[in-house]
Design a protein around this motif. Sequence first.
Motif, PDB file in Angstrom:
ATOM      1  N   CYS A 130      46.599  -9.955 -65.578  1.00 28.98           N
ATOM      2  CA  CYS A 130      46.185  -8.689 -66.209  1.00 28.98           C
ATOM      3  C   CYS A 130      45.405  -7.906 -65.160  1.00 28.98           C
ATOM      4  O   CYS A 130      45.610  -8.108 -63.975  1.00 28.98           O
ATOM      5  CB  CYS A 130      45.368  -8.947 -67.470  1.00 28.98           C
ATOM      6  SG  CYS A 130      43.700  -9.576 -67.206  1.00 28.98           S
ATOM      7  N   CYS A 157      43.516 -14.553 -69.830  1.00 26.81           N
ATOM      8  CA  CYS A 157      44.983 -14.647 -69.762  1.00 26.81           C
ATOM      9  C   CYS A 157      45.442 -16.079 -70.060  1.00 26.81           C
ATOM     10  O   CYS A 157      46.437 -16.284 -70.728  1.00 26.81           O
ATOM     11  CB  CYS A 157      45.491 -14.225 -68.386  1.00 26.81           C
ATOM     12  SG  CYS A 157      45.558 -12.444 -68.197  1.00 26.81           S
ATOM     13  N   HIS A 191      45.072  -5.634 -71.163  1.00 30.49           N
ATOM     14  CA  HIS A 191      45.150  -7.095 -71.047  1.00 30.49           C
ATOM     15  C   HIS A 191      46.120  -7.654 -72.103  1.00 30.49           C
ATOM     16  O   HIS A 191      46.992  -8.468 -71.798  1.00 30.49           O
ATOM     17  CB  HIS A 191      43.751  -7.696 -71.218  1.00 30.49           C
ATOM     18  CG  HIS A 191      43.733  -9.136 -71.624  1.00 30.49           C
ATOM     19  ND1 HIS A 191      43.900 -10.159 -70.728  1.00 30.49           N
ATOM     20  CD2 HIS A 191      43.611  -9.709 -72.846  1.00 30.49           C
ATOM     21  CE1 HIS A 191      43.856 -11.309 -71.372  1.00 30.49           C
ATOM     22  NE2 HIS A 191      43.686 -11.069 -72.663  1.00 30.49           N
ATOM     23  N   CYS A 222      42.117  -9.930 -61.912  1.00 25.63           N
ATOM     24  CA  CYS A 222      43.042 -10.976 -62.335  1.00 25.63           C
ATOM     25  C   CYS A 222      44.438 -10.618 -61.851  1.00 25.63           C
ATOM     26  O   CYS A 222      44.837  -9.456 -61.886  1.00 25.63           O
ATOM     27  CB  CYS A 222      43.021 -11.084 -63.862  1.00 25.63           C
ATOM     28  SG  CYS A 222      44.360 -12.076 -64.550  1.00 25.63           S
ATOM     29  N   CYS A 257      42.910 -14.973 -64.905  1.00 24.13           N
ATOM     30  CA  CYS A 257      41.595 -15.076 -65.544  1.00 24.13           C
ATOM     31  C   CYS A 257      41.638 -15.980 -66.774  1.00 24.13           C
ATOM     32  O   CYS A 257      42.705 -16.294 -67.294  1.00 24.13           O
ATOM     33  CB  CYS A 257      41.075 -13.683 -65.910  1.00 24.13           C
ATOM     34  SG  CYS A 257      41.854 -12.933 -67.344  1.00 24.13           S
TER      35      CYS A 257
HETATM   36 ZN   LIG Z   1      43.812 -11.805 -66.850  1.00 23.37          ZN
END
Ligand SMILES: [Zn+2]
Length: 370
Positions: free
Chosen positions: A23, A43, A317, A20, A40
Amino acid sequence: MDAAPNATGELASRFDLRRCTRCIFPDSLPGIAFSDDGTCNHCRTYKAPEVLGEDELRKIIEGVRGRFAFDCIVPLSGGRDSAYVLYMAKRHFGLRTLAVNFDNEFQTPQAKANILAACGILDVPLVTYRSRWGTGKKTVHYAIRAALDGGIRAMADCFCNACSYGYRACCYIAAEKFNVPLILWGESAGEYTQPMTDEHLRLGLTARIRKQFSGAGLLYRLNLYRQRLEFPVRGNFWRNLALLAPRLKRADTREIAFFDYVPWNRDLLKRTITRELGWKKPDDSVSTWRIDCKLDRLVTFCYYNIFGCSKHCFGYHNMINDRQMSREKALGQELRACSIPGAELKELLAGDIELRPDEVERIIGFSRKH
Ligand SMILES: [Zn+2]
């Protein structure tokens, strides 16, 4: 693409994952979906944990202050967050604090040193509980042996049994014994990763039965019972029989998660405990997170081979989305944490957990199969 900074073994082979762009979750994580901009789904739906505020916490504190010899218990693991809660309880809120440590037999020497230093500096009495029967080590030993046939997924939840009962039970036992009206837990929402992983660690029926009812599985459960026999929480007979998590029966003790009320600020936390308590991480540890338990390396080994990332990655994350940590720094720590030297894993499995050489080889072999 990520380059492996320290390719020390088989684990380094998966570093060229797509991640991602916000993150660092890799595309190997089950259920992950990337949008056109590379972020992603986790997120995109991230919500920062709500903090109830220090005023709310003060209301609770003023309700318990001065009623008994101790105002509160702070459970200490030797890790970062609980050290900060201890500092805040004693110095910031001026509470008469009792520190309780459950030594799961895998506590790192640095964790022990941190606990003693913090309690010494803050002048807080400390009670430590440790099994005289070695049930922490035995539980993990037999859990792993029972899981061997089920592969790496069955292994992943073997380790936390060393303390999942004891660390709560011992705080409840101390709360009863010393009449303490408040327990301040140091768990933070930022670390809460359970729902994202549980689903993918669930075993099939055959594997579950094999794990529970093999010879090693029965010895594993016997040791879970011995833990409960050695550290019994009042009024928990039926819960113990069903091997459920302990519950505090003392009606006038309240338990709260400290970071539900006070923002969890990574930099402030680190700065405070380092400066005020002389808190240190072990020399070989890449992050200040989870330095308290030797088993963390084995958890990382399993998670890496199942999810393509460490368990800490779920926390990174949260921290990145909370702007508590840069993506670059998190990725650096993640890559270093996942480069576990095979020799270190072997030492843990053969030395600390006392598995046979062929069992150790099988476990190390799991990384090649996945
Ligand atoms: Zn992410």
